[in-house]
Write a protein that holds these residues in place. Structure first.
Motif, short mmCIF file in Angstrom:
data_model
loop_
_atom_site.label_atom_id
_atom_site.label_comp_id
_atom_site.label_asym_id
_atom_site.label_seq_id
_atom_site.Cartn_x
_atom_site.Cartn_y
_atom_site.Cartn_z
N SER A 59 -57.73 75.41 11.59
CA SER A 59 -58.10 74.03 11.96
C SER A 59 -57.14 73.02 11.33
O SER A 59 -56.74 72.04 11.97
CB SER A 59 -59.54 73.75 11.52
N VAL A 60 -56.75 73.25 10.08
CA VAL A 60 -55.79 72.37 9.42
C VAL A 60 -54.45 72.39 10.15
O VAL A 60 -53.81 71.35 10.38
CB VAL A 60 -55.61 72.78 7.94
N LEU A 61 -54.02 73.59 10.55
CA LEU A 61 -52.72 73.74 11.22
C LEU A 61 -52.65 72.95 12.51
O LEU A 61 -51.57 72.48 12.90
CB LEU A 61 -52.47 75.23 11.49
N ALA A 62 -53.78 72.78 13.20
CA ALA A 62 -53.79 72.11 14.51
C ALA A 62 -53.28 70.68 14.43
O ALA A 62 -52.75 70.15 15.42
CB ALA A 62 -55.20 72.13 15.09
N PHE A 63 -53.39 70.04 13.27
CA PHE A 63 -52.95 68.65 13.15
C PHE A 63 -51.43 68.52 12.97
O PHE A 63 -50.86 67.46 13.26
CB PHE A 63 -53.64 67.99 11.94
N VAL A 64 -50.77 69.59 12.53
CA VAL A 64 -49.37 69.44 12.09
C VAL A 64 -48.39 69.24 13.24
O VAL A 64 -47.60 68.28 13.21
CB VAL A 64 -48.97 70.63 11.20
N PRO A 65 -48.34 70.11 14.27
CA PRO A 65 -47.35 69.89 15.33
C PRO A 65 -47.55 68.56 16.06
O PRO A 65 -46.58 67.91 16.47
CB PRO A 65 -47.53 71.09 16.26
N GLY A 66 -48.82 68.13 16.21
CA GLY A 66 -49.08 66.83 16.84
C GLY A 66 -48.52 65.69 16.01
O GLY A 66 -47.98 64.71 16.55
N GLY A 93 -44.34 61.53 15.22
CA GLY A 93 -43.24 60.98 14.43
C GLY A 93 -41.97 60.82 15.23
O GLY A 93 -41.26 59.81 15.13
N LEU A 94 -41.68 61.81 16.06
CA LEU A 94 -40.49 61.74 16.92
C LEU A 94 -40.66 60.69 18.01
O LEU A 94 -39.71 59.97 18.36
CB LEU A 94 -40.20 63.11 17.55
N GLN A 95 -41.87 60.59 18.57
CA GLN A 95 -42.12 59.59 19.61
C GLN A 95 -42.03 58.17 19.07
O GLN A 95 -41.63 57.25 19.79
CB GLN A 95 -43.50 59.83 20.23
N LEU A 96 -42.40 57.99 17.80
CA LEU A 96 -42.31 56.68 17.17
C LEU A 96 -40.90 56.38 16.67
O LEU A 96 -40.66 55.35 16.04
CB LEU A 96 -43.30 56.59 16.01
N GLN A 97 -39.98 57.30 16.95
CA GLN A 97 -38.55 57.15 16.61
C GLN A 97 -38.33 57.00 15.11
O GLN A 97 -37.43 56.27 14.67
CB GLN A 97 -37.94 55.97 17.37
N PRO A 139 -36.91 58.62 11.59
CA PRO A 139 -35.68 59.41 11.41
C PRO A 139 -35.91 60.89 11.75
O PRO A 139 -36.70 61.57 11.07
CB PRO A 139 -35.35 59.22 9.93
N PRO A 140 -35.27 61.40 12.81
CA PRO A 140 -35.59 62.74 13.30
C PRO A 140 -35.31 63.86 12.30
O PRO A 140 -36.08 64.82 12.21
CB PRO A 140 -34.71 62.89 14.55
N ASN A 141 -34.23 63.74 11.53
CA ASN A 141 -33.93 64.77 10.53
C ASN A 141 -35.06 64.87 9.50
O ASN A 141 -35.50 65.97 9.14
CB ASN A 141 -32.62 64.45 9.81
N LEU A 142 -35.56 63.72 9.08
CA LEU A 142 -36.63 63.68 8.08
C LEU A 142 -37.94 64.22 8.65
O LEU A 142 -38.64 65.00 8.01
CB LEU A 142 -36.82 62.24 7.58
N VAL A 143 -38.25 63.81 9.88
CA VAL A 143 -39.49 64.26 10.53
C VAL A 143 -39.48 65.78 10.71
O VAL A 143 -40.47 66.46 10.42
CB VAL A 143 -39.67 63.56 11.90
N ILE A 144 -38.35 66.30 11.17
CA ILE A 144 -38.24 67.74 11.42
C ILE A 144 -38.35 68.52 10.11
O ILE A 144 -39.12 69.49 10.00
CB ILE A 144 -36.91 68.07 12.11
N ILE A 145 -37.60 68.12 9.10
CA ILE A 145 -37.58 68.88 7.84
C ILE A 145 -38.94 68.84 7.15
O ILE A 145 -39.47 69.89 6.75
CB ILE A 145 -36.47 68.34 6.92
N ILE A 146 -39.53 67.65 7.01
CA ILE A 146 -40.82 67.54 6.33
C ILE A 146 -41.93 68.17 7.16
O ILE A 146 -42.75 68.96 6.67
CB ILE A 146 -41.15 66.07 6.01
N ILE A 190 -40.46 67.39 21.79
CA ILE A 190 -41.77 66.74 21.70
C ILE A 190 -42.78 67.45 22.60
O ILE A 190 -43.93 67.72 22.20
CB ILE A 190 -41.67 65.25 22.06
N GLY A 191 -42.36 67.80 23.79
CA GLY A 191 -43.25 68.53 24.68
C GLY A 191 -43.64 69.89 24.11
O GLY A 191 -44.80 70.31 24.20
N CYS A 192 -42.68 70.58 23.50
CA CYS A 192 -42.96 71.88 22.87
C CYS A 192 -44.01 71.73 21.78
O CYS A 192 -44.90 72.57 21.63
CB CYS A 192 -41.68 72.47 22.28
#
Length: 420
Positions: free
Chosen positions: A297-304, A309-313, A315-322, A383-385
């Motif tokens: 259940s906790v995991l379900a929140f993470v990819p969303g 974060g990417l949709q809100l533009q 920093p993509p490197n930071l969003v991806i790494i964290i 983002i779709g993935c």
């Protein structure tokens, strides 16, 4: 054989099987990175690259379904070292790929070679995971969880190292030479097979074909949840993420391979530490049904959250790494608990059959994730993935609501009644 001698033999067998699996795992991770990066550089589309892994996953499903039966009838030594031999064949076959062939012929050739690799991977995985159940007493659930965590965690850490090795081999030796180097290393591992007993995991009774489908409710629930859990990972991990890092963020080969390597190594370390984490959280020595429900259940929140974060533009490197670091930490604990529970619900005589069935579902999820990774990434980007990943994790969480707590005696009783 005395008790001490039996313990010594079990430990030796565990070490042999685990070491063989470690060696195989490094080459498996390296091969995935070689194929992904090499064919992206020569112009293959994301969907075409996804199809290169299609037979790898399809034949993994078939192998897990039949591999458990083969292991129970002929012994786990045959399935383990047969898998290593097939991986060598796959590597050599890929080394004969001719760049001058038409793309259609090349894709078909690669898919066939990857089919052998998929069979090899799931034969070795099923054999290794099954062997643990045979060297730990049915009632020693805490010990079983620790041994499963050690194997699973170390395997994934080494797979991460394989990603990095694959990218280095591609940059330093080229595609063909990298394949031959890995094949030679696996051949040395194959020679260690003479030290493993012939009949390990073999049962005396003949298994009817219908028993391959007849599983306990616990195994069915875990298998269904496993399908969606690993589909949720591979829908962004197999094609979408590496190509996003390379093509959109303009990372170099070694950066892509290094990041994915670190991600999988960290994932493996968390799996290795899962028993310690569980104890520190005050949830006992071994996981219960509520453990997997909570963490899924906790995991379900993470990819969303990553997708937002990417949709809100941001920093993509930071969003991806964290974001993917957090996803890896939570997913790793989920995977470790899953790997324990399937063995906790399994009696010794059913181990190869149940593990094979369970990892068939795992391969089915990987297949769905692989195809969707290329298709969704090509149409909707990373983002779709990530949104598809969110839906898959939610499905896994809902499925585990009905999972009972593990009970070794119940597993034994179910086995007896099923045989009547």
């Amino acid at each position: 054989m005395t008790i001490e001698a039996n313990k010594s033999a079990n430990l030796r067998n565990y070490i042999l099987v685990t070491a063989s699996y470690w060696g195989f795992t490094i080459t498996d991770g390296a091969l995935r990175m070689l194929v992904l990066l090499y064919f992206n550089t020569i112009g293959y589309s994301p969907l075409q690259i996804a199809f290169l892994f299609l037979f790898y996953e399809v034949f993994g499903i078939i192998t897990n379904f039949l591999g458990g039966w083969i292991g129970s009838q002929f012994g786990l030594k045959l399935t383990l070292y047969g898998g290593i031999g097939l991986q060598i064949f796959s590597l050599v076959m890929l080394s004969f790929l001719n760049p001058n062939w038409g793309q259609g012929i090349a894709i078909a050739y690669i898919m066939v070679a990857q089919a052998f690799s998929g069979i090899a991977k799931d034969l070795t995985k099923m054999s290794t995971k099954s062997a643990i159940r045979l060297v730990v007493p049915q009632e020693a659930e805490s010990t079983l969880f620790k041994w499963v965590a050690i194997l699973t965690g170390s395997k994934n850490a080494l797979k991460g190292i394989g990603f990095f090795i694959g990218s280095l081999l591609l940059a330093g030796f080229g595609f063909t030479n990298a394949l031959l180097i890995m094949g030679a290393c696996l051949f040395l591992i194959l020679l260690t097979g003479v030290m493993l007993p012939q009949g390990m995991g073999k049962i005396k009774a003949k298994v009817k074909f219908k028993q391959l489908f007849s599983k306990s409710p616990e195994i069915n629930i875990l298998s269904a949840a496993r399908f969606f859990l690993f589909g949720a990972r591979d829908v962004w991990f197999v094609v979408g993420l590496p190509l996003f890092l390379y093509s959109t963020l303009h990372w170099q080969f070694f950066q892509v391979g290094g990041f994915l390597a670190c991600w999988v190594i960290g994932y493996g370390i968390i799996q290795l530490l899962a028993p310690v984490i569980l104890k520190a959280m005050g949830q006992g020595q071994s996981p219960q049904a509520k453990t997997i429900l909570f963490w899924t259940s906790v995991l379900a929140f993470v990819p969303g959250a990553i997708a937002l974060g990417l949709q809100l533009q941001l920093p993509p490197n930071l969003v991806i790494i964290i974001g993917l670091t957090i996803f890896g930490l939570v997913f790793a604990f989920n995977s470790a608990v899953h790997s324990y529970l399937v063995l906790a619900f399994t009696a010794d005589d059913d181990v190869a059959l149940n593990v094979g069935f369970y990892y068939m579902a795992n391969s089915g999820g990987r297949l769905a994730g692989t195809v969707l990774s290329g298709l969704v990434f090509q149409s909707f980007g990373l983002i779709g993935c990530l949104w598809v990943s969110t839906a898959f994790v939610l499905a896994a969480s809902l499925i585990t609501i009905k999972l009972p707590d593990p009970n070794p005696q119940k597993a034994i009783a179910w086995q007896a009644s099923d045989g009547d």
